[in-house]
Design an enzyme around this catalytic site. Structure first.
Site, PDB file in Angstrom:
ATOM      1  N   HIS A  55     -51.406  22.298  28.419  1.00  0.00           N
ATOM      2  CA  HIS A  55     -52.277  22.463  29.579  1.00  0.00           C
ATOM      3  C   HIS A  55     -53.294  21.327  29.498  1.00  0.00           C
ATOM      4  O   HIS A  55     -53.668  20.909  28.396  1.00  0.00           O
ATOM      5  CB  HIS A  55     -53.080  23.759  29.498  1.00  0.00           C
ATOM      6  CG  HIS A  55     -52.271  25.022  29.452  1.00  0.00           C
ATOM      7  ND1 HIS A  55     -51.787  25.554  28.293  1.00  0.00           N
ATOM      8  CD2 HIS A  55     -51.887  25.862  30.443  1.00  0.00           C
ATOM      9  CE1 HIS A  55     -51.138  26.677  28.573  1.00  0.00           C
ATOM     10  NE2 HIS A  55     -51.172  26.877  29.863  1.00  0.00           N
ATOM     11  N   ASP A  58     -55.859  22.011  26.887  1.00  0.00           N
ATOM     12  CA  ASP A  58     -55.450  22.092  25.472  1.00  0.00           C
ATOM     13  C   ASP A  58     -55.761  20.762  24.803  1.00  0.00           C
ATOM     14  O   ASP A  58     -56.014  20.695  23.597  1.00  0.00           O
ATOM     15  CB  ASP A  58     -53.934  22.318  25.320  1.00  0.00           C
ATOM     16  CG  ASP A  58     -53.470  23.630  25.902  1.00  0.00           C
ATOM     17  OD1 ASP A  58     -54.301  24.542  26.073  1.00  0.00           O
ATOM     18  OD2 ASP A  58     -52.259  23.732  26.191  1.00  0.00           O
ATOM     19  N   MET A  89     -43.236  18.362  29.380  1.00  0.00           N
ATOM     20  CA  MET A  89     -43.815  19.252  30.402  1.00  0.00           C
ATOM     21  C   MET A  89     -45.332  19.313  30.241  1.00  0.00           C
ATOM     22  O   MET A  89     -45.846  19.258  29.130  1.00  0.00           O
ATOM     23  CB  MET A  89     -43.208  20.655  30.236  1.00  0.00           C
ATOM     24  CG  MET A  89     -43.741  21.702  31.174  1.00  0.00           C
ATOM     25  SD  MET A  89     -45.228  22.528  30.566  1.00  0.00           S
ATOM     26  CE  MET A  89     -44.547  24.063  29.927  1.00  0.00           C
ATOM     27  N   GLU A 182     -43.507  29.752  37.262  1.00  0.00           N
ATOM     28  CA  GLU A 182     -43.316  30.775  36.225  1.00  0.00           C
ATOM     29  C   GLU A 182     -43.848  32.119  36.701  1.00  0.00           C
ATOM     30  O   GLU A 182     -45.034  32.263  36.965  1.00  0.00           O
ATOM     31  CB  GLU A 182     -44.034  30.323  34.937  1.00  0.00           C
ATOM     32  CG  GLU A 182     -43.929  31.323  33.798  1.00  0.00           C
ATOM     33  CD  GLU A 182     -44.570  30.799  32.517  1.00  0.00           C
ATOM     34  OE1 GLU A 182     -44.878  29.581  32.422  1.00  0.00           O
ATOM     35  OE2 GLU A 182     -44.785  31.628  31.614  1.00  0.00           O
ATOM     36  N   LYS A 184     -44.668  36.264  36.385  1.00  0.00           N
ATOM     37  CA  LYS A 184     -45.055  37.293  35.403  1.00  0.00           C
ATOM     38  C   LYS A 184     -45.535  38.503  36.190  1.00  0.00           C
ATOM     39  O   LYS A 184     -46.252  38.345  37.177  1.00  0.00           O
ATOM     40  CB  LYS A 184     -46.170  36.748  34.502  1.00  0.00           C
ATOM     41  CG  LYS A 184     -46.550  37.661  33.345  1.00  0.00           C
ATOM     42  CD  LYS A 184     -47.565  36.991  32.416  1.00  0.00           C
ATOM     43  CE  LYS A 184     -47.890  37.881  31.235  1.00  0.00           C
ATOM     44  NZ  LYS A 184     -48.878  37.268  30.335  1.00  0.00           N
ATOM     45  N   GLU A 218     -39.546  33.128  31.828  1.00  0.00           N
ATOM     46  CA  GLU A 218     -39.930  33.419  30.439  1.00  0.00           C
ATOM     47  C   GLU A 218     -39.331  34.750  30.004  1.00  0.00           C
ATOM     48  O   GLU A 218     -39.462  35.757  30.702  1.00  0.00           O
ATOM     49  CB  GLU A 218     -41.458  33.456  30.302  1.00  0.00           C
ATOM     50  CG  GLU A 218     -41.879  33.940  28.906  1.00  0.00           C
ATOM     51  CD  GLU A 218     -43.355  33.778  28.601  1.00  0.00           C
ATOM     52  OE1 GLU A 218     -43.931  32.739  28.957  1.00  0.00           O
ATOM     53  OE2 GLU A 218     -43.912  34.707  27.989  1.00  0.00           O
ATOM     54  N   HIS A 221     -41.696  37.767  30.150  1.00  0.00           N
ATOM     55  CA  HIS A 221     -42.171  38.225  31.460  1.00  0.00           C
ATOM     56  C   HIS A 221     -41.130  39.071  32.180  1.00  0.00           C
ATOM     57  O   HIS A 221     -41.453  40.123  32.739  1.00  0.00           O
ATOM     58  CB  HIS A 221     -42.573  37.026  32.319  1.00  0.00           C
ATOM     59  CG  HIS A 221     -43.685  36.225  31.709  1.00  0.00           C
ATOM     60  ND1 HIS A 221     -44.164  35.074  32.271  1.00  0.00           N
ATOM     61  CD2 HIS A 221     -44.415  36.415  30.573  1.00  0.00           C
ATOM     62  CE1 HIS A 221     -45.145  34.585  31.515  1.00  0.00           C
ATOM     63  NE2 HIS A 221     -45.299  35.386  30.475  1.00  0.00           N
ATOM     64  N   ASP A 246     -39.071  29.255  29.200  1.00  0.00           N
ATOM     65  CA  ASP A 246     -40.008  29.683  28.153  1.00  0.00           C
ATOM     66  C   ASP A 246     -39.312  30.729  27.284  1.00  0.00           C
ATOM     67  O   ASP A 246     -39.085  31.868  27.718  1.00  0.00           O
ATOM     68  CB  ASP A 246     -41.282  30.283  28.766  1.00  0.00           C
ATOM     69  CG  ASP A 246     -42.279  29.217  29.190  1.00  0.00           C
ATOM     70  OD1 ASP A 246     -41.950  28.015  29.106  1.00  0.00           O
ATOM     71  OD2 ASP A 246     -43.403  29.586  29.597  1.00  0.00           O
ATOM     72  N   ASP A 256     -47.684  41.498  26.933  1.00  0.00           N
ATOM     73  CA  ASP A 256     -46.951  40.244  26.704  1.00  0.00           C
ATOM     74  C   ASP A 256     -47.025  39.897  25.210  1.00  0.00           C
ATOM     75  O   ASP A 256     -48.058  39.461  24.719  1.00  0.00           O
ATOM     76  CB  ASP A 256     -47.622  39.144  27.541  1.00  0.00           C
ATOM     77  CG  ASP A 256     -46.829  37.856  27.557  1.00  0.00           C
ATOM     78  OD1 ASP A 256     -45.672  37.848  27.108  1.00  0.00           O
ATOM     79  OD2 ASP A 256     -47.385  36.855  28.025  1.00  0.00           O
ATOM     80  N   ASP A 258     -45.054  37.759  23.247  1.00  0.00           N
ATOM     81  CA  ASP A 258     -44.903  36.342  22.847  1.00  0.00           C
ATOM     82  C   ASP A 258     -44.415  36.179  21.410  1.00  0.00           C
ATOM     83  O   ASP A 258     -44.891  35.318  20.666  1.00  0.00           O
ATOM     84  CB  ASP A 258     -46.235  35.578  22.998  1.00  0.00           C
ATOM     85  CG  ASP A 258     -46.572  35.286  24.454  1.00  0.00           C
ATOM     86  OD1 ASP A 258     -45.657  35.273  25.287  1.00  0.00           O
ATOM     87  OD2 ASP A 258     -47.762  35.035  24.730  1.00  0.00           O
ATOM     88  N   ASP A 292     -42.487  29.427  24.162  1.00  0.00           N
ATOM     89  CA  ASP A 292     -43.832  29.845  24.560  1.00  0.00           C
ATOM     90  C   ASP A 292     -44.148  31.128  23.803  1.00  0.00           C
ATOM     91  O   ASP A 292     -44.097  32.228  24.355  1.00  0.00           O
ATOM     92  CB  ASP A 292     -43.900  30.064  26.083  1.00  0.00           C
ATOM     93  CG  ASP A 292     -45.339  30.312  26.534  1.00  0.00           C
ATOM     94  OD1 ASP A 292     -46.246  30.105  25.716  1.00  0.00           O
ATOM     95  OD2 ASP A 292     -45.539  30.716  27.689  1.00  0.00           O
TER      96      ASP A 292
HETATM   97  C1  GCO Z   1     -48.623  33.582  29.442  1.00  0.00           C
HETATM   98  C2  GCO Z   1     -47.832  32.434  30.008  1.00  0.00           C
HETATM   99  C3  GCO Z   1     -48.369  31.091  29.644  1.00  0.00           C
HETATM  100  C4  GCO Z   1     -47.761  29.989  30.445  1.00  0.00           C
HETATM  101  C5  GCO Z   1     -48.491  28.715  30.209  1.00  0.00           C
HETATM  102  C6  GCO Z   1     -47.842  27.516  30.814  1.00  0.00           C
HETATM  103  O1  GCO Z   1     -48.139  34.690  29.584  1.00  0.00           O
HETATM  104  O2  GCO Z   1     -49.704  33.373  28.895  1.00  0.00           O
HETATM  105  O3  GCO Z   1     -46.528  32.564  29.559  1.00  0.00           O
HETATM  106  O4  GCO Z   1     -48.202  30.872  28.284  1.00  0.00           O
HETATM  107  O5  GCO Z   1     -46.412  29.800  30.148  1.00  0.00           O
HETATM  108  O6  GCO Z   1     -49.769  28.867  30.710  1.00  0.00           O
HETATM  109  O7  GCO Z   1     -47.952  27.561  32.160  1.00  0.00           O
HETATM  110 MN    MN Z   2     -44.912  31.152  29.591  1.00  0.00          MN
HETATM  111 MN    MN Z   3     -46.135  34.624  28.658  1.00  0.00          MN
END
Ligand code: GCO
Ligand code: MN
Ligand code: MN
Length: 390
Positions: A55, A58, A89, A182, A184, A218, A221, A246, A256, A258, A292
């Site tokens: 980002h 970041d 990306m 993306e 979610k 993702e 998601h 992702d 979420d 991850d 991700d």
């Molecule tokens: C989340 C998202 C993020 C995005 C990221 C890139 O649930 O936090 O998956 O990780 O993928 O902001 O756009």
């Molecule tokens: Mn993501």
């Molecule tokens: Mn996510």
């Protein structure tokens, strides 16, 4: 060398925010110190990754001056060069700053929408400067708790306005860049607009430049929504719209999570890798394989690199398992296409004549439905390949 150790050829990437995650959650403070982006580049390359994504903030902290920005970017580019890493990306942080508390592109306040567009144009410039070819949009704050605040159709229209504006920006700059949306379903908002990849795919078809826009599905998601991730990805691939992905792991019905790729629902992970790699004989996905995800909160920095290697190794192991499964003669026999040269041509491309011939066919529902499909055997074979006994 261990055949499952990753190399740059595997096209694996991580976000600065993923391995850089400090373990902060709604209940507790950070458990790991922040890592410098240049340090992350070095460590990821040592682990066998191909690229690193980011980002805007970041890398360049929110509010940095132009000269600070340029110095940070210069140092980061030097690290990329030194370690042979790329940035495939980039994306915009449109969720952390309080200005985005009620959305960015969908906010009711035109000042917020203006700020979001401006921040995104700057983020696009940064991404392109670093070599990115894909720009991701994740609308983390684009949603509601108090749904009476706007007509949801307004949110869709405003998002379209923003996408069309930004596509034209990219075209005018002459950038070689595509967008990946993306989806979610929720978190951090109670409900997020465009909750699934399917919603995104339709929305893209309504844009002024649909050819510039694809999806970034993702695992977590789609799984949060209780849907088959593999089916969503397949539909995106079939539409030529899988521009990015992702990868992580998630259990249905949770926040979420991850998690490390493949650490939950190994079966779905296997089917996903099989699809992406085209081991069934279909066209593979050839874009970046982005993780991700982040390390458990129990880990120190060494555990973060265990996590990163784990994501990549599991992908490669599943790829080998999928290849073996699809090469297995028993599997091939079980899923062999049934061909009927007399019927097949009647099934596509309507004509009056074909409709008449279809009506005249002798089809006996009772005898057709008697045949067992042997999917029990097929599924067991998949499990045995997955468990490594075949
Ligand atoms: C989340 C998202 C993020 C995005 C990221 C890139 O649930 O936090 O998956 O990780 O993928 O902001 O756009
Ligand atoms: Mn993501
Ligand atoms: Mn996510």
């Amino acid at each position: 060398m261990d055949p499952f150790d990753p190399t740059a050829k595997d096209r694996f990437t991580f976000g600065l925010w993923t391995v850089g995650n400090t373990g902060r959650d709604p209940f507790g403070e950070a458990v790991r110190a922040p890592l410098a982006p240049t340090h992350i580049v070095r460590k990821l390359s040592e682990c066998g990754a191909w690229g690193v994504n980011l980002h805007d903030n970041d890398l360049v902290p929110f509010g940095s001056s132009a000269s600070e920005r340029d110095r940070i970017v210069r140092e980061f580019k030097a690290a990329l060069q030194e370690h042979g890493m790329c940035v495939p990306m980039a994306t915009t942080n449109l969720f952390s700053h309080p200005i985005f508390k009620d959305g960015a592109f969908t906010s009711n306040d035109p000042k917020v929408r203006a700020f979001a567009l401006r921040k995104t144009m700057d983020g696009i410039d940064l991404g392109v400067e670093l070599g990115a070819r894909v720009y991701v949009f994740w609308g983390g704050r684009e949603g509601t708790e108090a749904d009476a605040c706007r007509d949801p159709r307004t949110a869709v229209a405003r998002t379209r306005e923003a996408m069309d504006f930004l596509c034209d920006y990219v075209r005018e700059q002459g950038y070689d860049l595509v967008f990946a949306l993306e989806a979610k379903p929720n978190e951090p908002r109670g409900d997020i607009y465009f909750p699934t990849t399917g919603h995104m795919l339709h929305f893209i078809s309504t844009l002024a430049h649909p050819e510039m826009v694809g999806v970034n599905p993702e695992v977590a998601h789609e799984t949060m929504a209780g849907l088959s991730f593999t089916h969503g990805v397949a539909q995106a691939m079939e539409a030529g719209k899988l521009f990015h992905i992702d990868l992580n792991a998630q259990r249905i019905g949770r926040y979420d999570q991850d998690f490390r790729f493949g650490s939950e629902d190994v079966r779905q992970a296997f089917l996903l890798v099989r699809l992406l790699e085209g081991t069934l004989g279909t066209a593979p996905y050839t874009g970046p394989l982005h993780f991700d995800a982040h390390a458990y909160r129990s880990e120190d920095e060494a555990g973060v690199w265990d996590f990163a290697r784990g994501c990549m190794r599991t992908y490669k192991i599943l790829k080998a398992r999928a290849q073996a499964f699809d090469a297995d003669p028993e599997v091939r026999a079980l899923i062999a296409e049934q061909n009927d040269a007399a019927i097949e041509p009647l099934l596509s491309g309507y004509t009056k004549d074909k409709a008449a011939k279809l009506r005249a066919l002798a089809l006996d529902p009772a005898s057709i439905s008697k045949r067992g499909l042997r999917y029990e055997r097929l599924d067991q074979l998949m499990i045995e390949h997955l468990l490594g006994v075949r």
